[in-house]
Design an enzyme around this catalytic site. Structure first.
Site, PDB file in Angstrom:
ATOM      1  N   TRP A  21       0.869  -1.180   0.029  1.00 16.47           N
ATOM      2  CA  TRP A  21      -0.080  -0.029  -0.005  1.00 16.47           C
ATOM      3  C   TRP A  21       0.909   1.237   0.041  1.00 16.47           C
ATOM      4  O   TRP A  21       1.741   1.437   0.843  1.00 16.47           O
ATOM      5  CB  TRP A  21      -0.827  -0.020   1.412  1.00 16.47           C
ATOM      6  CG  TRP A  21      -1.935   0.930   1.348  1.00 16.47           C
ATOM      7  CD1 TRP A  21      -2.746   1.426   0.398  1.00 16.47           C
ATOM      8  CD2 TRP A  21      -2.021   1.625   2.691  1.00 16.47           C
ATOM      9  NE1 TRP A  21      -3.585   2.378   1.024  1.00 16.47           N
ATOM     10  CE2 TRP A  21      -3.107   2.752   2.193  1.00 16.47           C
ATOM     11  CE3 TRP A  21      -1.658   1.811   3.793  1.00 16.47           C
ATOM     12  CZ2 TRP A  21      -3.652   3.495   3.180  1.00 16.47           C
ATOM     13  CZ3 TRP A  21      -2.063   2.880   4.739  1.00 16.47           C
ATOM     14  CH2 TRP A  21      -3.198   3.649   4.620  1.00 16.47           C
ATOM     15  N   ASP A  71      -0.528  -5.417   9.214  1.00 11.09           N
ATOM     16  CA  ASP A  71      -1.635  -4.532   8.648  1.00 11.09           C
ATOM     17  C   ASP A  71      -2.777  -5.279   8.328  1.00 11.09           C
ATOM     18  O   ASP A  71      -2.683  -5.798   7.003  1.00 11.09           O
ATOM     19  CB  ASP A  71      -1.224  -3.678   7.771  1.00 11.09           C
ATOM     20  CG  ASP A  71      -2.349  -2.661   7.015  1.00 11.09           C
ATOM     21  OD1 ASP A  71      -3.230  -2.652   7.724  1.00 11.09           O
ATOM     22  OD2 ASP A  71      -1.797  -1.727   6.167  1.00 11.09           O
ATOM     23  N   ALA A 105      -6.630  -4.821   7.216  1.00 11.77           N
ATOM     24  CA  ALA A 105      -7.593  -3.664   6.774  1.00 11.77           C
ATOM     25  C   ALA A 105      -8.826  -4.363   6.281  1.00 11.77           C
ATOM     26  O   ALA A 105      -9.658  -3.523   5.954  1.00 11.77           O
ATOM     27  CB  ALA A 105      -6.916  -2.771   6.033  1.00 11.77           C
ATOM     28  N   LYS A 124     -13.545  -0.769   6.097  1.00  8.69           N
ATOM     29  CA  LYS A 124     -14.088  -1.384   5.061  1.00  8.69           C
ATOM     30  C   LYS A 124     -15.056  -2.577   5.703  1.00  8.69           C
ATOM     31  O   LYS A 124     -16.203  -2.844   5.116  1.00  8.69           O
ATOM     32  CB  LYS A 124     -12.854  -2.193   4.562  1.00  8.69           C
ATOM     33  CG  LYS A 124     -11.833  -1.641   3.403  1.00  8.69           C
ATOM     34  CD  LYS A 124     -11.089  -1.147   4.272  1.00  8.69           C
ATOM     35  CE  LYS A 124     -10.053  -0.073   3.454  1.00  8.69           C
ATOM     36  NZ  LYS A 124      -9.010   0.558   4.416  1.00  8.69           N
TER      37      LYS A 124
END
Length: 394
Positions: free
Chosen positions: A127, A208, A210, A243
């Site tokens: 990312w 991470d 997400a 999300k």
């Protein structure tokens, strides 16, 4: 003073969005922006979120600050959602943050406090905000190979070879599930090999996560993160609610730090609160309270999980439809990777020139590295994309 400023590089995704909006073609397809969209192109408010907000509006009696670390109840439900029973709760320090990005930033700030000379290892690609924040903070950074542009899967041999150069105390950032931007993910067996190598090297994992719930389900998507957290004395985990709860604009995230023992947890918790104080004092609460309300109520949680499953299965169906349509058009299985990838994104593995050709000739908008948002498709636009990919010669 301000005359000394220099222009910052334009954000590629925001630039792409502006170009898309200015395009007069009615059959254009937006696969660039990184938010979930339903079949009609909307990013809906989930049913459980609406009900939780109704209850909060009715029952909330104050807007006073919750605390530097945020509401402890939010930390508790998020520890359970992400970590389950993989790590004792008294080993986990946590702070609420403005979104997953805020959690990433605070994790890097914590690393800079505890180990300022450490290299932070990132997958190539990752990312874009990961390297951007690291560079801004002036921290050391290194990369490990990740994506195989031929198979469109994980270059596991390259990954392991590069991580063999990790030094003691270095930090390795891993995507918990639904790798962004590629959609290609390590198997749990491969993650076990990564863990063994990191243990040998005495490195520190930084996860991470997400997109929990967007890949193979809430529990399966957390499996790698839980395995990592249970395998090390120290581990950092940045989680986002944008999300899976669909609350993008509420900026709801959390940073969790797995500690060696309860004493270390207390020290780490104090330092995390200090970092929140330096950056924004008290974290936002509304989104965190929505999440807490949902996860504490069995009926609301069941409805949220059901709608999340509908979302996940919808994206899997689009992946399968696109892979099947490309197989029909090409009479080959070289696009089957699209059905194997997980999450919102897949990387086609083509050149920026081909991506521009898709935009110019067919009105297909995706990021220049060929990352496309599968959730930007619907059953009607899948054949349009498949034909454009074939016509472009990808």
């Amino acid at each position: 003073m301000l005359e000394n400023l220099t222009a910052q590089p334009a954000d590629k995704i925001l630039t792409l969005m502006a170009t898309y909006k200015a395009d007069p073609r009615t059959d254009k397809v937006d696969l660039g922006v990184g938010v979930y969209k339903d079949a009609s192109g909307n990013t809906p408010v989930m049913r459980a979120v609406k009900e939780a907000e109704r209850r909060i509006l009715s029952d909330q009696s104050t807007k006073a600050y919750t605390g530097l670390a945020g509401d402890p109840a939010f930390s508790a439900v998020m520890k359970d959602l992400v970590l389950g029973d993989s790590v004792p709760s008294d080993r986990v320090a946590a702070i609420a943050t403005p979104g997953g990005t805020g959690a990433i930033r605070q994790a890097l700030e914590l690393i800079r406090l505890a180990a300022p000379e450490a290299n932070v290892w990132l997958s190539n690609p990752t990312w874009p905000n990961h390297p951007s924040i690291i560079k801004y903070l002036g921290m050391n950074m290194a990369e490990y190979r990740y994506f195989d542009s031929e198979t469109r899967g994980v270059d596991f041999a390259g990954l392991m070879a590069d991580l063999d150069s990790v030094a003691e105390g270095d930090v390795v950032l891993l995507h918990g599930c639904c790798h962004n931007p590629t959609g290609a993910n390590l198997t749990i067996e491969q993650m076990g090999e990564v863990i063994s190598l990191m243990q040998k090297k005495k490195a520190v994992p930084f996860v991470d996560i997400a997109y929990q719930g967007f890949g193979d389900g809430l529990a399966d998507d957390a499996q790698a993160t839980r395995l990592i957290a249970s395998s090390f004395d120290n581990c950092l985990i940045a989680a986002s609610c944008s999300k899976n709860f669909g609350i993008y604009r509420e900026r709801t995230g959390i940073l969790m730090a797995v500690c060696k023992d309860a004493d270390q947890q207390g020290l780490t918790q104090q330092n995390l609160a200090f970092l929140n104080r330096q950056n924004y004092s008290f974290p936002p609460d509304h989104g965190a309270r929505v999440v807490t309300t949902i996860l504490q109520d069995p009926a609301l949680r069941a409805d949220w999980e059901a709608e999340l499953e509908e979302t996940r299965n919808g994206m899997l169906a689009l992946r399968r439809q696109l892979a099947d349509e490309l197989k029909r058009l090409t009479n080959s299985d070289r696009f089957d990777f699209l059905a194997d990838h997980r999450g919102m994104f897949s990387r086609l593995g083509t050149t920026p020139e081909m991506v521009e050709k898709l935009r110019a000739d067919h009105g297909i908008y995706m990021v220049g590295d060929s990352r496309m948002n599968i959730a930007g498709l619907n059953a009607q636009t899948v054949p349009i994309l498949a034909k454009a990919i074939v016509d472009a010669g990808i």
